[in-house]
Write a protein that holds these residues in place. Structure first.
Motif, PDB file in Angstrom:
ATOM      1  N   ALA A 200       0.856  -1.154   0.069  1.00 52.97           N
ATOM      2  CA  ALA A 200      -0.082   0.059   0.017  1.00 52.97           C
ATOM      3  C   ALA A 200       1.068   1.192  -0.056  1.00 52.97           C
ATOM      4  O   ALA A 200       1.503   1.505   1.161  1.00 52.97           O
ATOM      5  N   THR A 201       0.729   1.940  -1.033  1.00 48.18           N
ATOM      6  CA  THR A 201       1.759   2.989  -1.353  1.00 48.18           C
ATOM      7  C   THR A 201       1.083   4.551  -1.343  1.00 48.18           C
ATOM      8  O   THR A 201       0.312   4.699  -2.043  1.00 48.18           O
ATOM      9  N   ASN A 202       1.328   5.228  -0.323  1.00 47.28           N
ATOM     10  CA  ASN A 202       0.752   6.532  -0.121  1.00 47.28           C
ATOM     11  C   ASN A 202      -0.727   6.190  -0.141  1.00 47.28           C
ATOM     12  O   ASN A 202      -1.404   6.818  -0.704  1.00 47.28           O
ATOM     13  N   PRO A 203      -1.086   5.104   0.799  1.00 50.72           N
ATOM     14  CA  PRO A 203      -2.419   4.811   0.812  1.00 50.72           C
ATOM     15  C   PRO A 203      -3.431   5.643   1.278  1.00 50.72           C
ATOM     16  O   PRO A 203      -3.315   6.527   2.201  1.00 50.72           O
ATOM     17  N   ASN A 204      -4.674   5.723   0.563  1.00 50.77           N
ATOM     18  CA  ASN A 204      -5.774   6.530   1.029  1.00 50.77           C
ATOM     19  C   ASN A 204      -6.277   5.917   2.438  1.00 50.77           C
ATOM     20  O   ASN A 204      -5.969   4.690   2.639  1.00 50.77           O
ATOM     21  N   ALA A 205      -7.114   6.494   2.968  1.00 50.55           N
ATOM     22  CA  ALA A 205      -7.713   5.883   4.296  1.00 50.55           C
ATOM     23  C   ALA A 205      -8.314   4.476   4.050  1.00 50.55           C
ATOM     24  O   ALA A 205      -7.958   3.794   5.208  1.00 50.55           O
ATOM     25  N   LYS A 206      -9.112   4.491   3.318  1.00 51.08           N
ATOM     26  CA  LYS A 206      -9.641   2.895   2.971  1.00 51.08           C
ATOM     27  C   LYS A 206      -8.848   1.804   2.859  1.00 51.08           C
ATOM     28  O   LYS A 206      -8.676   0.692   3.334  1.00 51.08           O
ATOM     29  N   LEU A 207      -7.581   2.257   1.835  1.00 52.03           N
ATOM     30  CA  LEU A 207      -6.678   1.140   1.564  1.00 52.03           C
ATOM     31  C   LEU A 207      -5.919   1.056   2.831  1.00 52.03           C
ATOM     32  O   LEU A 207      -5.230  -0.047   3.284  1.00 52.03           O
ATOM     33  N   ALA A 208      -5.492   2.139   3.471  1.00 47.89           N
ATOM     34  CA  ALA A 208      -4.649   2.046   4.856  1.00 47.89           C
ATOM     35  C   ALA A 208      -5.296   1.126   5.565  1.00 47.89           C
ATOM     36  O   ALA A 208      -4.639   0.335   6.358  1.00 47.89           O
ATOM     37  N   ALA A 209      -6.518   1.217   5.948  1.00 52.59           N
ATOM     38  CA  ALA A 209      -7.177   0.540   6.848  1.00 52.59           C
ATOM     39  C   ALA A 209      -7.255  -1.066   6.654  1.00 52.59           C
ATOM     40  O   ALA A 209      -6.976  -2.086   7.360  1.00 52.59           O
ATOM     41  N   HIS A 210      -7.343  -1.166   5.162  1.00 49.60           N
ATOM     42  CA  HIS A 210      -7.465  -2.601   4.649  1.00 49.60           C
ATOM     43  C   HIS A 210      -6.111  -3.053   4.639  1.00 49.60           C
ATOM     44  O   HIS A 210      -5.927  -4.482   5.037  1.00 49.60           O
ATOM     45  N   ALA A 211      -5.035  -2.477   4.340  1.00 53.44           N
ATOM     46  CA  ALA A 211      -3.708  -3.007   4.403  1.00 53.44           C
ATOM     47  C   ALA A 211      -3.381  -3.239   6.067  1.00 53.44           C
ATOM     48  O   ALA A 211      -2.798  -4.363   6.079  1.00 53.44           O
ATOM     49  N   LYS A 212      -3.717  -2.756   6.811  1.00 50.52           N
ATOM     50  CA  LYS A 212      -3.312  -2.917   8.268  1.00 50.52           C
ATOM     51  C   LYS A 212      -4.178  -4.195   8.761  1.00 50.52           C
ATOM     52  O   LYS A 212      -3.423  -4.901   9.539  1.00 50.52           O
ATOM     53  N   ALA A 213      -5.403  -4.187   8.201  1.00 48.02           N
ATOM     54  CA  ALA A 213      -6.081  -5.679   8.736  1.00 48.02           C
ATOM     55  C   ALA A 213      -5.526  -6.760   8.256  1.00 48.02           C
ATOM     56  O   ALA A 213      -5.573  -7.918   8.792  1.00 48.02           O
ATOM     57  N   LYS A 214      -4.944  -6.646   6.963  1.00 47.00           N
ATOM     58  CA  LYS A 214      -4.357  -7.799   6.266  1.00 47.00           C
ATOM     59  C   LYS A 214      -2.759  -8.053   6.562  1.00 47.00           C
ATOM     60  O   LYS A 214      -2.403  -8.985   6.031  1.00 47.00           O
ATOM     61  N   GLY A 215      -2.338  -6.909   7.229  1.00 47.13           N
ATOM     62  CA  GLY A 215      -0.831  -7.019   7.463  1.00 47.13           C
ATOM     63  C   GLY A 215       0.109  -6.884   6.481  1.00 47.13           C
ATOM     64  O   GLY A 215       1.202  -7.266   6.203  1.00 47.13           O
ATOM     65  N   TRP A 216      -0.429  -5.982   5.235  1.00 49.86           N
ATOM     66  CA  TRP A 216       0.362  -5.846   4.352  1.00 49.86           C
ATOM     67  C   TRP A 216       1.215  -4.615   4.459  1.00 49.86           C
ATOM     68  O   TRP A 216       1.238  -3.679   5.446  1.00 49.86           O
ATOM     69  N   SER A 217       2.214  -4.732   3.874  1.00 49.23           N
ATOM     70  CA  SER A 217       3.397  -3.713   3.954  1.00 49.23           C
ATOM     71  C   SER A 217       2.935  -2.115   3.507  1.00 49.23           C
ATOM     72  O   SER A 217       1.853  -2.091   2.584  1.00 49.23           O
ATOM     73  N   THR A 218       3.088  -1.085   3.968  1.00 49.42           N
ATOM     74  CA  THR A 218       2.983   0.364   3.688  1.00 49.42           C
ATOM     75  C   THR A 218       4.092   0.953   3.515  1.00 49.42           C
ATOM     76  O   THR A 218       5.193   1.122   4.247  1.00 49.42           O
ATOM     77  N   LEU A 219       3.904   1.643   2.117  1.00 50.46           N
ATOM     78  CA  LEU A 219       5.058   2.764   1.850  1.00 50.46           C
ATOM     79  C   LEU A 219       4.849   4.037   1.607  1.00 50.46           C
ATOM     80  O   LEU A 219       3.426   4.313   0.957  1.00 50.46           O
TER      81      LEU A 219
END
Length: 224
Positions: A200-219
């Motif tokens: 999740a790269t420069n994620p908006n709020a919806k993707l940031a929440a989804h990425a956190k729930a899934k344990g995805w990396s964030t950049l």
């Protein structure tokens, strides 16, 4: 090539939306009616941000606007757009990220919902030859007709177009030991879910929440 690196474009490699900025550029240079076009452009952008955009409706609007002008004029305007809007916005962190994957001898692709007329020169600016983008129709003289060829390259459509592109090389996503996809938007959750390494790269709020729930990396590429 053992690895595949996929990049969304707008708000991922670029800190802006190239399609929206192209529309605003046309308004600034007086190519389109400022009041009516700018309002419709803004409405579509708000729908995109909310995840409610009808991609076919938007692409017909965008490509219909392009079709009003000769290709030679459009190309001249796009060169100006690159100089005034796109090149000044490109950040070293984004170009370095792309180059890191290229230097690792990975297969690199930009995959975007924005149309190819707008995005092909931008992909070239990043040194990326492979591009999947919404495909405008051209007539026999090379002029845009205002119509879309095939299906939109957004949401689940990105998977459809990616699979077709890989199939043309006798490959699938499973052909690669590692597949990485960088995107900012919840609209790309289908493809993010399909690769081995979603980022999740420069994620908006919806993707940031989804990425956190899934344990995805964030950049975050554009933090100063």
């Amino acid at each position: 090539m053992k690895n595949l690196a996929l990049f969304d474009l707008d708000h991922t490699l670029l800190p802006l939306d190239s399609d929206y900025e192209w529309g605003q550029f046309l308004v600034r240079i007086g190519a389109v009616d400022a009041q009516s076009f700018a309002q419709r452009n803004a409405d579509f952008y708000a729908q995109y941000e909310a995840g409610t955009l009808d991609p076919v409706e938007y692409l017909e609007f965008a490509l219909g606007t392009l079709a009003q002008f000769p290709r030679k004029q459009l190309d001249a305007w796009h060169a100006q757009f690159m100089d005034e809007v796109i090149r000044p916005s490109i950040k070293p962190a984004a170009t370095e990220l792309v180059k890191r994957h290229q230097d690792a001898d990975e297969l690199v692709l930009i995959i975007t919902a924005t149309n190819r007329f707008v995005t092909e020169p931008i992909a070239a600016e990043f040194g990326v030859e492979n591009l999947i983008a919404a495909q405008p129709e051209f007539d026999a003289r090379g002029e845009l007709t205002g119509k879309l060829l095939g299906t939109p390259t957004s949401g689940p459509g990105k998977i459809t177009h990616l699979e077709a592109w890989l199939s043309s090389m006798n490959k699938t996503l499973r052909s690669f030991e590692r597949s990485t996809f960088y995107s900012d938007s919840q609209n790309d959750i289908p493809l993010l879910s399909a690769v081995t390494h979603p980022i999740a790269t420069n994620p908006n709020a919806k993707l940031a929440a989804h990425a956190k729930a899934k344990g995805w990396s964030t950049l975050h590429l554009f933090n100063d």
